[in-house]
Scaffold this motif. Sequence first.
Motif, PDB file in Angstrom:
ATOM      1  N   LEU A  34       0.505   8.995  -4.834  1.00 18.00           N
ATOM      2  CA  LEU A  34       1.025   7.649  -4.636  1.00 18.00           C
ATOM      3  C   LEU A  34       1.538   7.461  -3.213  1.00 18.00           C
ATOM      4  N   THR A  35       2.186   8.475  -2.686  1.00 16.39           N
ATOM      5  CA  THR A  35       2.691   8.412  -1.311  1.00 16.39           C
ATOM      6  C   THR A  35       1.547   8.248  -0.312  1.00 16.39           C
TER       7      THR A  35
ATOM      8  N   ALA B 101      -1.428   6.996  -0.939  1.00 14.22           N
ATOM      9  CA  ALA B 101      -2.035   5.676  -1.123  1.00 14.22           C
ATOM     10  C   ALA B 101      -1.212   4.590  -0.427  1.00 14.22           C
ATOM     11  N   VAL B 102       0.106   4.643  -0.577  1.00 11.20           N
ATOM     12  CA  VAL B 102       0.967   3.650   0.071  1.00 11.20           C
ATOM     13  C   VAL B 102       0.881   3.776   1.587  1.00 11.20           C
ATOM     14  N   GLU B 103       0.853   4.998   2.085  1.00  4.20           N
ATOM     15  CA  GLU B 103       0.736   5.198   3.525  1.00  4.20           C
ATOM     16  C   GLU B 103      -0.559   4.593   4.072  1.00  4.20           C
ATOM     17  N   GLU B 104      -1.651   4.795   3.366  1.00  3.66           N
ATOM     18  CA  GLU B 104      -2.933   4.242   3.814  1.00  3.66           C
ATOM     19  C   GLU B 104      -2.933   2.719   3.754  1.00  3.66           C
ATOM     20  N   LEU B 105      -2.311   2.152   2.711  1.00  2.00           N
ATOM     21  CA  LEU B 105      -2.223   0.701   2.624  1.00  2.00           C
ATOM     22  C   LEU B 105      -1.382   0.129   3.762  1.00  2.00           C
ATOM     23  N   LEU B 106      -0.260   0.767   4.063  1.00  4.11           N
ATOM     24  CA  LEU B 106       0.571   0.315   5.176  1.00  4.11           C
ATOM     25  C   LEU B 106      -0.152   0.450   6.506  1.00  4.11           C
ATOM     26  N   ARG B 107      -0.891   1.531   6.669  1.00 12.18           N
ATOM     27  CA  ARG B 107      -1.639   1.725   7.910  1.00 12.18           C
ATOM     28  C   ARG B 107      -2.694   0.632   8.087  1.00 12.18           C
TER      29      ARG B 107
END
Length: 71
Positions: A52-53, A55-61
């Motif tokens: 999950l971490t 995935a969130v990092e990639e979405l924010l990027r």
Amino acid sequence: MRIADIHHAWTWPRQTRKATVTLVVVVVVTLVAACLAGQGAAAVATIALAALTVAVEELLRAALKYWLRVA
């Protein structure tokens, strides 16, 4: 609209495939060992949190890349 030819799609590079297979093997072995030790739920929760971490990092990027390009 262009139709994608998925039958001749580009495959992953050899190093990427090797790293992916290695990661999957490590995760499976860790889960099996944790289940045998009675800590299966904790291991699954840890791996789920890590996924999950990422995935969130990639979405924010991706969002930052879009916002900086549009701004």
